[in-house]
Design an enzyme around this catalytic site. Structure first.
Site, mmCIF file in Angstrom:
data_model
loop_
_atom_site.group_PDB
_atom_site.id
_atom_site.type_symbol
_atom_site.label_atom_id
_atom_site.label_comp_id
_atom_site.label_asym_id
_atom_site.label_seq_id
_atom_site.Cartn_x
_atom_site.Cartn_y
_atom_site.Cartn_z
ATOM 1 N N GLY A 79 0.849 -1.192 0.000
ATOM 2 C CA GLY A 79 0.000 0.000 0.000
ATOM 3 C C GLY A 79 0.877 1.232 0.000
ATOM 4 O O GLY A 79 1.142 1.857 -1.023
ATOM 5 N N TYR B 146 -0.382 8.813 15.244
ATOM 6 C CA TYR B 146 0.838 8.002 15.392
ATOM 7 C C TYR B 146 2.077 8.838 15.663
ATOM 8 O O TYR B 146 3.193 8.316 15.554
ATOM 9 C CB TYR B 146 1.129 7.195 14.122
ATOM 10 C CG TYR B 146 -0.029 6.514 13.467
ATOM 11 C CD1 TYR B 146 -0.638 5.405 14.055
ATOM 12 C CD2 TYR B 146 -0.498 6.950 12.236
ATOM 13 C CE1 TYR B 146 -1.691 4.766 13.426
ATOM 14 C CE2 TYR B 146 -1.551 6.307 11.602
ATOM 15 C CZ TYR B 146 -2.145 5.222 12.205
ATOM 16 O OH TYR B 146 -3.177 4.590 11.578
ATOM 17 N N CYS C 52 -10.646 22.132 17.470
ATOM 18 C CA CYS C 52 -10.505 22.494 18.888
ATOM 19 C C CYS C 52 -9.981 21.323 19.722
ATOM 20 O O CYS C 52 -10.660 20.822 20.623
ATOM 21 C CB CYS C 52 -11.844 22.957 19.419
ATOM 22 S SG CYS C 52 -13.201 22.293 18.464
#
Ligand code: LLP
Length: 417
Positions: free
Chosen positions: A275, A316, A342
């Site tokens: 991918g 991550y 926010c």
């Protein structure tokens, strides 16, 4: 060479100035280079020249119809994890017999859809799933081609959220239990056992974990062959990492060589599910600086793209380089690049040395082609951004920016209100 280069101080995608696209399309937007997508796919595929293989692009990294169509035209297959990805793959022209279906939680309707479409194989992740697929295949008068996804318990040495081949992860079936699973599968009337599958994680930057996984797969295949269970396909999953910052992952050539050496005597067809390595560095996210503000402790560059558009930094702690679309004169600054949402976690970069961005400047968030748009959301009722593909000196909006109507599509206020 990723086809994102400066010419006379301006960042281009192939032969198109990115500023021009921003003027026509507005910001933020994802931008993909056709030449890069094509080169990455072919480099990966060609690396396995000489052996029988099928590259099934992992749809989850980028499910854009245009991107999938490009890979379909290059002979690619698809790795899917949902009915939605199957739908997209078929729409984009990927032949069903080149589609493999992974994922721990396949639903009945999704299984039926894949059986009716006639996919290449299901990668089975549990005994219960195997039994359900057998039942559904019987009802549909089909035989379901399957591989068992084995969890080889190797450490891919990557972020814990994206490591999948450890004993403690939810994926696959451990090697001991896999043998029993194969025996059971062999006795099921509507199951055709054809392969073995593993996927150990993502953004892997060393060759070792792949070799370790493959060696446990080989042992298992030999054991299965001893039991007269024939394995025609090895699916090695995806996971090859890319350079976001200073990582130096193995080149696809090196990755391919180590796999090919290991399987040369196995008489199997190899399936790969890359991918990120194909699309990651073929796409960027372009945003605009809304404001700059000097806080007491830090300087902030506030941009019009947020964690809902690109969640990887927030989720991550991922690094994405931030480049000016038009090179800037001033001295570099150290700042947080943050979005309009926010939440304190809404950042694209933290304490980063970047160009002297000012209000209105355009910036490119690099390496955003994988797990970028696909992980975006409408959080804070923000509109999903446009996606654009460049080919040579042309560009095309491959997905229009959402409007407010899209936001409330399908909602309804009950009559009792
Ligand atoms: N095959 C299977 C079964 C997978 O689960 C995955 C990715 C792939 C192939 C493709 O892996 P790749 O070649 O892209 O590493 N959202 C995370 C990545 C999650 C990967 C999940 N599985 C990120 O943004 O880093």
């Amino acid at each position: 060479m990723h086809h994102f280069n400066y010419r006379d101080n301006e960042l281009y995608c192939e032969d198109v100035p990115i500023k021009l696209i921003a003027e026509k399309v507005g910001t933020p937007f994802y931008l993909y280079s056709h030449a890069t997508l094509k080169r990455h796919f072919l480099t990966f595929d060609d690396a396995f020249d000489g052996i029988d293989r099928l590259v099934c692009f992992s749809a989850k990294a980028n499910t854009s119809l245009a991107v999938l169509k490009l890979f379909a035209d290059l002979g690619g297959g698809l790795d899917i994890v949902s009915g939605g990805e199957l739908y997209r793959g078929l729409k984009a022209g990927i032949p069903p017999e080149k589609i493999v279906y992974s994922g721990v939680g396949k639903r009945k309707d999704e299984i039926d859809y894949a059986l009716s479409a006639g996919i290449l194989m299901f990668n089975i992740e549990s005994l219960e799933e195997l039994e359900l697929i057998n039942d559904r295949a019987r009802l549909l008068k089909k035989k379901a081609p399957v591989a068992i996804r084995v969890n080889p318990d190797v450490d891919p040495k990557t972020h814990p959220y994206i490591s999948t081949g450890l004993e403690k992860n939810k994926f696959g079936i451990n090697t001991e239990a896999a043998i029993d699973c194969y025996k059971i599968a062999g006795g099921l009337k509507n199951i055709d056992v054809i392969g073995i599958d593993c996927h150990i994680g993502s953004q892997i930057t060393e060759a070792e974990p792949f070799k370790d996984a493959l060696s446990s797969i080989k042992t298992l295949i030999n054991e299965l062959r001893g039991l007269n269970i024939d394995i025609k396909y090895i699916d090695m999953g995806g996971g090859l990492g890319i350079t976001y910052d200073d990582e130096s992952p193995p080149h696809p050539g090196e990755y391919a060589r180590s796999i090919m050496q290991a399987i040369e005597d196995m008489h199997v067809k190899l399936i790969l599910e890359p991918g990120r390595v194909i699309v990651g560095n073929a796409g960027i996210l372009v945003a605009k600086v809304l404001y700059r503000k000097q806080g007491k402790a830090k300087e902030f560059v506030i941009v019009d793209a947020g964690m809902n558009d690109l969640v990887r930094p927030s989720l991550y702690d991922a690094f994405h380089a931030i480049m000016p679309v038009v090179e800037l004169e001033g001295e570099q600054i150290v700042a947080d690049v943050v979005g309009p949402i926010c939440e304190t976690g809404d950042f694209l970069a933290v304490d980063r040395r970047i160009a002297d961005f000012r209000q209105g400047d355009l910036l490119a968030v690099m390496s955003a082609g994988a797990y970028g748009f696909v992980m975006s959301s409408n959080y804070c009722s923000r509109l999903k951004v446009a996606e654009v593909m460049v080919r040579d000196d042309r560009f095309h909006v491959i997905r229009a920016r959402q409007n407010y109507e899209h936001l409330i599509e399908g909602e309804s206020i009950p009559p009792f209100l």
